[in-house]
Enzyme design. Sequence first.
Site, PDB file in Angstrom:
ATOM      1  N   GLU A 178      -7.652 -61.072  25.341  1.00  0.00           N
ATOM      2  CA  GLU A 178      -8.480 -60.434  26.379  1.00  0.00           C
ATOM      3  C   GLU A 178      -8.598 -58.921  26.174  1.00  0.00           C
ATOM      4  OE1 GLU A 178      -6.890 -61.649  30.170  1.00  0.00           O
ATOM      5  OE2 GLU A 178      -7.886 -63.584  30.056  1.00  0.00           O
ATOM      6  N   GLU A 350      -8.420 -70.561  28.024  1.00  0.00           N
ATOM      7  CA  GLU A 350      -7.469 -70.591  29.145  1.00  0.00           C
ATOM      8  C   GLU A 350      -8.190 -71.029  30.411  1.00  0.00           C
ATOM      9  OE1 GLU A 350      -5.357 -66.991  30.021  1.00  0.00           O
ATOM     10  OE2 GLU A 350      -5.145 -66.482  27.916  1.00  0.00           O
TER      11      GLU A 350
HETATM   12  C1  GLA Z   1      -5.075 -64.282  31.499  1.00  0.00           C
HETATM   13  C2  GLA Z   1      -4.198 -63.974  30.325  1.00  0.00           C
HETATM   14  C3  GLA Z   1      -2.945 -64.772  30.262  1.00  0.00           C
HETATM   15  C4  GLA Z   1      -2.361 -64.948  31.627  1.00  0.00           C
HETATM   16  C5  GLA Z   1      -3.351 -65.587  32.517  1.00  0.00           C
HETATM   17  C6  GLA Z   1      -2.749 -65.822  33.886  1.00  0.00           C
HETATM   18  O1  GLA Z   1      -6.159 -65.019  31.264  1.00  0.00           O
HETATM   19  O2  GLA Z   1      -4.841 -64.040  29.081  1.00  0.00           O
HETATM   20  O3  GLA Z   1      -2.046 -64.114  29.416  1.00  0.00           O
HETATM   21  O4  GLA Z   1      -2.001 -63.708  32.135  1.00  0.00           O
HETATM   22  O5  GLA Z   1      -4.467 -64.750  32.651  1.00  0.00           O
HETATM   23  O6  GLA Z   1      -3.578 -66.433  34.755  1.00  0.00           O
END
Ligand code: GLA
Length: 709
Positions: A178, A350
């Site tokens: 991210e 994710e």
């Molecule tokens: C993000 C991050 C993860 C984690 C999730 C938690 O998407 O990439 O590392 O922190 O959120 O919801």
Amino acid sequence: MRGPEPSGPQRPEGAPRPAPRPRSEGAAGPASGGGPLWFGGDYTPEQWPEDAQAEDAALMRRAGVTLATVGVFAWPLIEPAEGRYTFAWLDGVLDRLHRNGVRAALATPTASPPLWFSAAYPDTLPVTADGVRITPGSRDAYCVCAPAYAEASVRVAAALADRYADHPALALWHVHNEYGTWCHCDHVARAFRDWLRDRYGGLDALNDAWTTAFWGRRVTDWAQVLPPRTTQYRSDPGHVLDFRRFLSDAMLGAYRAQRDVLRARTPGVPVTTNFAFGDWVPVDPWRWAPHLDLVAVDHYPDRPGRAAAEQTAFAADLARSWARAGAAARAPDGAAPAADRPAHPWVVMEQAAGVVYTGGRVVPKAPGELVRHGLGHVARGSLGALFFQWRESRGGAEQWISGMVPHAGPGSAVFREVCDLGALLARLGGARDAEVAADAAVVWDPECQWALGLPSLPAPGLDHTGAAAQAHRVLWRSGRTVEFTAPDAVPPRVPLLVVPALYLTSDTAAERLAAHTEAGGTLVVTHLSGLADPRGTVRTGGYPGALRGLLGVRVERFHPPAPGEEVPLSEPGYGTGRRWGEHVHTTGAEAVVRYTGGPLAGCPAVTRHRFGTGIAWYLSTGLSDAGLARLLADAAGPGPGRPPGLEVVRRRAPGEAWAFVLNHTEAAHPVAAADAGLPPDAVDLVTGRPATGLRVPAGGWAVLHARTG
Ligand code: GLA
């Protein structure tokens, strides 16, 4: 099928890289053809005692996990001191995954530099707009422009690739995590100046673009150009907008530097990074997508119930559209991507298995939602369904973020649903590369979102992404499947193109929209579009600036109602006008709906303009979802007429077609194969039975499949 259990490569720490094994494209996994859908999530066994890995392996087999994301936050374990690497633990993790038939999305750990690194190179810690250098102690503490960080990132990526180029578990490189940390330090200032020199050539052009003549802000030396740090009053909007563009490019540069060292060492392994959604993210996915082998996104709905399904579809359609644009840009000479590859390679990297704590809200998942959301992504083209994270953490900053194996353990509804989804995805691999059939398009442009967040606008709370999401939501409810397009790209050939709040409209975008309409398309443009050029400079002579001729209207002034106020309209189906209003003159268009109260009484609120062989509509006010649905139905005809919340997405490949049916309602609904666009002999892959007489239960799902000759 599970693989055999060979012992993994046993190499001493720091052992030289073996000759890279030629890797077939297929070996890389779904991104490039071949292999099952991906199912799994972030896997951090380093948080757990060694023996937990044996249980993980057994549970992954039970759940049908095919891919685990490994090493995202493992930099201190991989490189505990500068230039010293410790791979034994990671060897063990990858070997065990491989023995259990699970591939790895191997992350480069650069989103979270180790404490030793921050201490040794404090200039790599980000600086806030107020000039505060943040203290190490959380994650994402990096500045992509700091030379020491850039160098260390590439070095650790290269070390990983040297070590694991030949590891049979390696399916995908997951660069960083991210991208998004803002920094206003002196390294950034220097890089920003270089970027601006490239963009503008000289200071005269820069001054012109930023209209620095106003407030006596003329820049006379490049050294005066700084990141937009805290100022006494409003910063120049052009300055702030360019800084976001610069950050996107700077982060893309950081990604590409890692990608290049990975690609050189493992040419057949796809490389990606996971995009986050949110206003804080300074990343333009349209510009990034050509540099990714597949698009990866992290998506967490921040509303429960039906709204979560709508948000899931919105995010998935965006991701697929970025991926399609990226694949098209990569294809030689504009040729279509190779037939054995997805036209829109993307994956949800994710999502949450259970409750989400996001933006101050707590969003639980109802029974069935884990499967419906996971399947919803796959329906819209995702190469699988991946989660954050495999096992819920016991401690640490995210100990209450949900996981596929909850604190309660595998004897839980969440884990049972995880197993249900895994079992279902194992039957859907055939659809992996199939095209998603869209029947409407919406323009989305992150630069417009950024520009509408500037502190120099005609009203607060303006929101391009919100307007795009509303259009998407309304189309979703009408049963249409949406493709997004960048404003400067040729719109896909769809009957309906919606342009929501396209505040920055380039000449090219205006030409493309005109060409779409002239050739017979239907165009629906909403207020706040066409107002400024890409620099953010207002197009004078009447709004909506660049689109006046196409829309056949000229807007003299804005007249937004007060917050909460609603303005009556002449057509009851459109509801009331809200949030926005304009004094519209028609210059070729006809008024379809008029304001009937307030200072704009009698003025056109909705217009229609024949342009070439198509029609261009203009909406000068805000509408409720029901009002917008009526407008879109008037413009493009009704949708397929399914119960709202019964989601059907069609996918097709040569000789085959699928229809994913997700019932987000509280009632069972019959679904006929023909309604889903399939021949009558379709089979439901969920039950394995013919789809004749199919009723999809409340909160349930079906996946119809048929040969199409
Ligand atoms: C993000 C991050 C993860 C984690 C999730 C938690 O998407 O990439 O590392 O922190 O959120 O919801």
